[in-house]
Design a protein around this motif. Structure first.
Motif, PDB file in Angstrom:
ATOM      1  N   ARG A 176       0.857  -1.187   0.000  1.00  0.00           N
ATOM      2  CA  ARG A 176       0.000   0.000   0.000  1.00  0.00           C
ATOM      3  C   ARG A 176       0.891   1.234   0.000  1.00  0.00           C
ATOM      4  NH1 ARG A 176      -4.383   1.189   4.860  1.00  0.00           N
ATOM      5  NH2 ARG A 176      -5.720   2.689   3.772  1.00  0.00           N
ATOM      6  N   ASN A 177       0.388   2.327  -0.521  1.00  0.00           N
ATOM      7  CA  ASN A 177       1.158   3.559  -0.488  1.00  0.00           C
ATOM      8  C   ASN A 177       1.505   3.899   0.957  1.00  0.00           C
ATOM      9  OD1 ASN A 177       2.028   6.325  -0.572  1.00  0.00           O
ATOM     10  ND2 ASN A 177       0.961   6.547  -2.527  1.00  0.00           N
TER      11      ASN A 177
ATOM     12  N   LYS B 155      -1.388  -4.525  -5.064  1.00  0.00           N
ATOM     13  CA  LYS B 155      -1.575  -3.247  -4.373  1.00  0.00           C
ATOM     14  C   LYS B 155      -3.003  -3.117  -3.849  1.00  0.00           C
ATOM     15  CE  LYS B 155       1.981  -0.673  -6.868  1.00  0.00           C
ATOM     16  NZ  LYS B 155       2.292   0.510  -7.704  1.00  0.00           N
TER      17      LYS B 155
ATOM     18  N   GLU C  17      -4.640  -0.499  -3.260  1.00  0.00           N
ATOM     19  CA  GLU C  17      -5.381   0.536  -3.986  1.00  0.00           C
ATOM     20  C   GLU C  17      -6.082  -0.006  -5.219  1.00  0.00           C
ATOM     21  OE1 GLU C  17      -2.105   2.498  -1.687  1.00  0.00           O
ATOM     22  OE2 GLU C  17      -2.225   0.772  -3.025  1.00  0.00           O
TER      23      GLU C  17
ATOM     24  N   TYR D 168      -7.827   7.262  -1.551  1.00  0.00           N
ATOM     25  CA  TYR D 168      -6.834   8.020  -0.801  1.00  0.00           C
ATOM     26  C   TYR D 168      -7.486   8.991   0.178  1.00  0.00           C
ATOM     27  CZ  TYR D 168      -2.883   6.271  -3.477  1.00  0.00           C
ATOM     28  OH  TYR D 168      -1.923   5.458  -4.003  1.00  0.00           O
TER      29      TYR D 168
ATOM     30  N   ILE E  77       8.450   5.237  -1.558  1.00  0.00           N
ATOM     31  CA  ILE E  77       7.278   5.440  -2.410  1.00  0.00           C
ATOM     32  C   ILE E  77       7.602   5.135  -3.862  1.00  0.00           C
ATOM     33  CG2 ILE E  77       5.647   7.172  -3.261  1.00  0.00           C
ATOM     34  CD1 ILE E  77       5.914   8.565  -0.503  1.00  0.00           C
ATOM     35  N   SER E  78       8.718   5.661  -4.347  1.00  0.00           N
ATOM     36  CA  SER E  78       9.073   5.468  -5.758  1.00  0.00           C
ATOM     37  C   SER E  78       9.445   4.024  -6.057  1.00  0.00           C
ATOM     38  CB  SER E  78      10.216   6.406  -6.149  1.00  0.00           C
ATOM     39  OG  SER E  78      11.369   6.139  -5.367  1.00  0.00           O
TER      40      SER E  78
ATOM     41  N   TYR F   6       4.761   3.926  -6.555  1.00  0.00           N
ATOM     42  CA  TYR F   6       3.773   4.948  -6.285  1.00  0.00           C
ATOM     43  C   TYR F   6       4.346   6.322  -6.646  1.00  0.00           C
ATOM     44  CZ  TYR F   6       1.139   1.451  -3.632  1.00  0.00           C
ATOM     45  OH  TYR F   6       0.436   0.332  -3.252  1.00  0.00           O
TER      46      TYR F   6
ATOM     47  N   SER G 204       4.567  10.306  -5.356  1.00  0.00           N
ATOM     48  CA  SER G 204       4.352  11.235  -4.260  1.00  0.00           C
ATOM     49  C   SER G 204       3.339  12.289  -4.704  1.00  0.00           C
ATOM     50  CB  SER G 204       5.662  11.907  -3.857  1.00  0.00           C
ATOM     51  OG  SER G 204       6.613  10.962  -3.453  1.00  0.00           O
TER      52      SER G 204
END
Length: 212
Positions: free
Chosen positions: A61-62, A134, A136, A181, A203-204, A208, A210
């Protein structure tokens, strides 16, 4: 397939969902928790998970959503660990420390708490023979079907897609009524920028972007 399939997750990355999915699949699986945490006591377990040749599926997940989910989760959880008192914290529990702070302090405390998880996500992501899915992508039917197809292809087995789609439509997050989100509802622009500076590399790597 007869071999055990190992599934895993990170704290606040979709544990309930991945377990619900695999409880409905006629497959021999085992849930492994904690392999991603880079603590000395768990290093052996983590190394074992990385080395086994069995198929493995990990839900991610993010990280910024994991942070705000943790922030909302602490006040309502019934898990006993949040009320355990520690000498190094003047015999205060995590919940007591959380409740003694203002919103900014609570966000900071949760970020410190999640730090090892974020580092673990970065360090273990990209392993061979692991399918990463993921959370999301389970927020709408189209992307859910795509994730289920990935699982089906990876396991080389036929899934009951209508049943699984129904399961995935059920909301398992008890901290918010929103699907999608939510970090912009909780964090200030300054807090988002601070998080991106600190964990942008995580994150990268996870794929994902930012955001603001």
């Amino acid at each position: 397939m007869n071999d055990i399939v190992y599934i895993s997750s990170f704290h606040k990355s979709g544990t309930h969902l991945i377990q619900k999915i695999f409880n409905s699949i006629n497959i021999n699986y085992k849930y492994v928790n904690g392999f991603h945490i880079p603590d000395k006591a768990l290093r052996k377990k983590r190394g074992w998970f990385n080395s086994i040749s069995n198929k493995k599926i990990v839900i991610i997940r993010n990280p910024i959503e994991m942070l705000v989910s943790s922030y909302r989760y602490i006040p309502i959880t019934t898990e006993t660990w949040v009320d355990k008192k520690f000498k190094k914290h003047n015999y205060k529990s995590f919940r007591e420390r959380y409740n003694s702070l203002d919103k900014v302090g609570r966000i900071r405390l949760c970020s410190e708490f999640m730090d090892k998880t974020f580092v673990g996500m970065h360090d273990t992501y990209g392993q061979n023979n692991v399918l990463y899915i993921k959370l999301e992508n389970f927020y709408n039917d189209k992307s859910t079907l795509e994730e289920l197809k990935k699982i089906e292809d990876y396991l080389d087995c036929k899934l009951d897609t209508p049943q699984l789609l129904s399961i995935c439509r059920t909301k398992y997050n008890s901290t918010t009524s929103k699907r999608g989100y939510t970090y912009q509802d909780i964090l200030t622009l300054e807090q988002i920028e601070t998080f991106n500076r600190q964990y942008g590399y995580v994150i990268s790597k996870l794929g994902y972007i930012s955001g603001y």
